[in-house]
Design an enzyme around this catalytic site. Structure first.
Site, PDB file in Angstrom:
ATOM      1  N   LYS A  87      -1.666  21.155  -2.529  1.00 16.99           N
ATOM      2  CA  LYS A  87      -0.760  20.060  -2.761  1.00 16.99           C
ATOM      3  C   LYS A  87      -1.579  19.067  -4.242  1.00 16.99           C
ATOM      4  CE  LYS A  87       1.382  16.079  -0.891  1.00 16.99           C
ATOM      5  NZ  LYS A  87       0.908  15.137  -1.635  1.00 16.99           N
TER       6      LYS A  87
ATOM      7  N   GLN B  53      -3.258  18.309   6.904  1.00 17.38           N
ATOM      8  CA  GLN B  53      -3.473  17.982   5.652  1.00 17.38           C
ATOM      9  C   GLN B  53      -5.031  17.729   5.520  1.00 17.38           C
ATOM     10  OE1 GLN B  53      -4.234  14.800   4.498  1.00 17.38           O
ATOM     11  NE2 GLN B  53      -4.968  15.512   2.356  1.00 17.38           N
TER      12      GLN B  53
ATOM     13  N   HIS C 195       1.413  12.912  -6.348  1.00 22.01           N
ATOM     14  CA  HIS C 195       0.533  12.034  -5.372  1.00 22.01           C
ATOM     15  C   HIS C 195       1.777  10.450  -5.110  1.00 22.01           C
ATOM     16  CE1 HIS C 195      -2.712  12.042  -2.540  1.00 22.01           C
ATOM     17  NE2 HIS C 195      -2.267  10.662  -2.377  1.00 22.01           N
TER      18      HIS C 195
ATOM     19  N   SER D  19      -1.943  13.538   8.420  1.00 22.41           N
ATOM     20  CA  SER D  19      -2.891  13.464   7.230  1.00 22.41           C
ATOM     21  C   SER D  19      -4.331  13.501   7.842  1.00 22.41           C
ATOM     22  CB  SER D  19      -2.526  12.022   6.758  1.00 22.41           C
ATOM     23  OG  SER D  19      -3.604  11.573   5.680  1.00 22.41           O
TER      24      SER D  19
ATOM     25  N   THR E 285      -5.007  18.941  -0.081  1.00 18.63           N
ATOM     26  CA  THR E 285      -4.642  18.163  -1.252  1.00 18.63           C
ATOM     27  C   THR E 285      -5.845  18.185  -2.399  1.00 18.63           C
ATOM     28  OG1 THR E 285      -3.349  16.746   0.051  1.00 18.63           O
ATOM     29  CG2 THR E 285      -4.368  15.655  -1.950  1.00 18.63           C
TER      30      THR E 285
ATOM     31  N   TYR F 276       0.901  -1.264  -0.127  1.00 19.30           N
ATOM     32  CA  TYR F 276      -0.018  -0.015   0.010  1.00 19.30           C
ATOM     33  C   TYR F 276       0.732   1.128  -0.097  1.00 19.30           C
ATOM     34  CZ  TYR F 276      -3.501   3.270   1.299  1.00 19.30           C
ATOM     35  OH  TYR F 276      -4.434   4.435   1.381  1.00 19.30           O
TER      36      TYR F 276
ATOM     37  N   ARG G   5       0.614   7.617  -7.408  1.00 20.89           N
ATOM     38  CA  ARG G   5      -0.521   7.033  -6.660  1.00 20.89           C
ATOM     39  C   ARG G   5      -1.743   7.466  -7.417  1.00 20.89           C
ATOM     40  NH1 ARG G   5       0.474   3.888  -2.240  1.00 20.89           N
ATOM     41  NH2 ARG G   5      -1.526   4.539  -1.281  1.00 20.89           N
TER      42      ARG G   5
ATOM     43  N   ARG H 256      -5.003   1.589  -8.200  1.00 13.84           N
ATOM     44  CA  ARG H 256      -3.862   0.952  -7.503  1.00 13.84           C
ATOM     45  C   ARG H 256      -4.010  -0.469  -7.834  1.00 13.84           C
ATOM     46  NH1 ARG H 256      -4.114   5.382  -2.533  1.00 13.84           N
ATOM     47  NH2 ARG H 256      -3.991   7.171  -3.940  1.00 13.84           N
TER      48      ARG H 256
END
EC number: 1.1.-.-
Length: 396
Positions: free
Chosen positions: A251, A127, A275, A106, A155, A24, A278, A164
């Site tokens: 961001k 964030q 990112h 985060s 973000t 991950y 990602r 992913r």
């Protein structure tokens, strides 16, 4: 095991962590082309070696948003940090604080704002994602302000989750994911004891505090999936700018026109970022995108950059390409997973030493002296000239 670089921490983390967690953090979107280019493009940037410059008074210190930094580095916001080490966000924040650099919490951290902020002396950064649930966003902003967070990192490159593929294979998602994760956990005893058992609760602290109930991994995936907002525009961000009176950083910038829009919007900073590879595979690496963005807005707004930075030499390269400061993501997460706070502290010491070597041998006594003149051939309009041969090779 000898630890001399972030790559050593990566190897150790892969042994310690259950595969669903390692992949991950380590994986990217689709075929992971951009993930690879982030590292490879940056490693292609050639610096000019200069000699006999009397570098005895070299300094890495810099100032950003009226904060003094011991070096132009901050720890990036990384989701689920507390799943990689026991109360991981607190450990990483303490390491950053001791080194004199910012830590960014985060939205989807395991440890809530109220647990991390009191553990450190300097104000942390917070964030926030663009989400449909504006009530949650307001609540998070209020809590961040109450906890003394100094800078908001907003973000904007996740209006929808990236594809992913590794996650489906590793057990983070896909068929029978919960059972696969359980089986992986019990076969990785160091992680199972330190984090699985003794790192509880495994809630998403900032979200569970708002929802009023525990939130585990499945809740994380479901709640976020339902709350990403593809309708967001610059107009929608105005209420956040009005609400947040501290520095605000956008961001997820990869295009010069978006950087100009951030200046017009009134942002205090941008993060040139894909990112970490990602989100959208096939976009420019940050190293390639940065020069044109710096050419467009340098001096009008603070420029931060992430994606692909693995050592102090990479930090110097990013600054030479136009960044004021960089964010470390995967590199510190590898160290955190391996050795907790001590691992992150050691990584930051390594990066500082590597920066000093690079600056000494390029003749830059201070961060302000790391410029495009530090590059072998200077800068092109779109990418550093040192990358041009590689770009031509890819086109052939």
């Amino acid at each position: 095991m000898i630890i001399s670089a972030a790559s050593d921490y990566r190897a150790a983390a892969q042994r310690i962590l259950p595969p669903f967690l390692f992949h991950y953090m380590d994986g990217g979107a689709y075929s992971e082309y951009t993930l690879r280019r982030n590292v490879e493009d940056l490693s292609e940037v050639a610096l000019r070696q200069r000699i006999l410059k009397n570098m005895s008074d070299l300094s890495l210190e810099t100032t950003l948003f009226n904060e003094k930094l011991s070096m132009p580095v901050a720890l990036a916001p990384v989701g689920l940090c507390g799943m990689y080490a026991r109360r991981g966000e607190v450990q990483a924040a303490k390491a950053a604080d001791a080194h004199g650099i910012p830590f960014t919490l985060s939205t989807v951290s395991v440890c809530p704002i109220e647990e991390v902020a009191p553990a450190i002396k300097r104000p942390m950064w917070f964030q926030l994602y663009v989400l449909r649930d504006r009530g949650f966003m307001r609540n998070a902003l209020e809590r961040a302000k109450a906890a003394g967070c100094s800078t908001l990192v907003f973000t904007v490159d996740m209006p929808t989750p990236g594809a992913r593929y590794r996650d489906a294979h590793s057990g983070m998602s896909g068929p029978n994911a919960a059972m696969r994760r359980y089986l992986q956990a019990v076969t990785h005893p160091q992680w199972a004891w330190d984090v699985g058992l003794n790192g509880r609760p495994h809630d998403l602290g900032n979200i569970s505090a708002y929802l009023g109930k525990p939130t585990g991994l499945e809740d994380y995936i479901g709640w976020l999936g339902n709350n990403f907002d593809p309708s967001i525009s610059w107009k929608d961000l105005e209420w956040i700018r009005d609400f947040w009176d501290g520095p605000m950083v956008i961001k997820g910038i990869l295009d010069p026109e978006d950087a100009r829009d951030a200046v017009r919007f009134g942002a205090d900073g941008i993060v040139v970022s894909n990112h970490g590879g990602r989100q959208l595979d096939g976009v420019l690496s940050s190293a390639r995108a940065l020069p044109a963005i710096a050419d467009a807005v340098k001096g009008d707004i603070a420029i931060l950059a992430d994606s692909g930075i693995r050592n102090g030499l990479d930090v110097v390269r990013m600054i030479a390409l136009g960044a004021d400061t960089v964010l470390l993501g995967r590199a510190f997460l590898y160290a955190l997973a391996t050795a907790g706070q001590a691992g992150v502290a050691n990584l930051l010491n390594l990066i500082e030493k590597e920066m000093k070597v690079a600056m000494t041998l390029t003749g830059a006594k201070s961060i302000s002296e790391i410029t495009q003149d530090s590059l072998v051939q200077g800068l092109g309009k779109e990418l550093p000239a040192a990358l041009a041969p590689m770009a031509k090779g890819n086109a052939a």
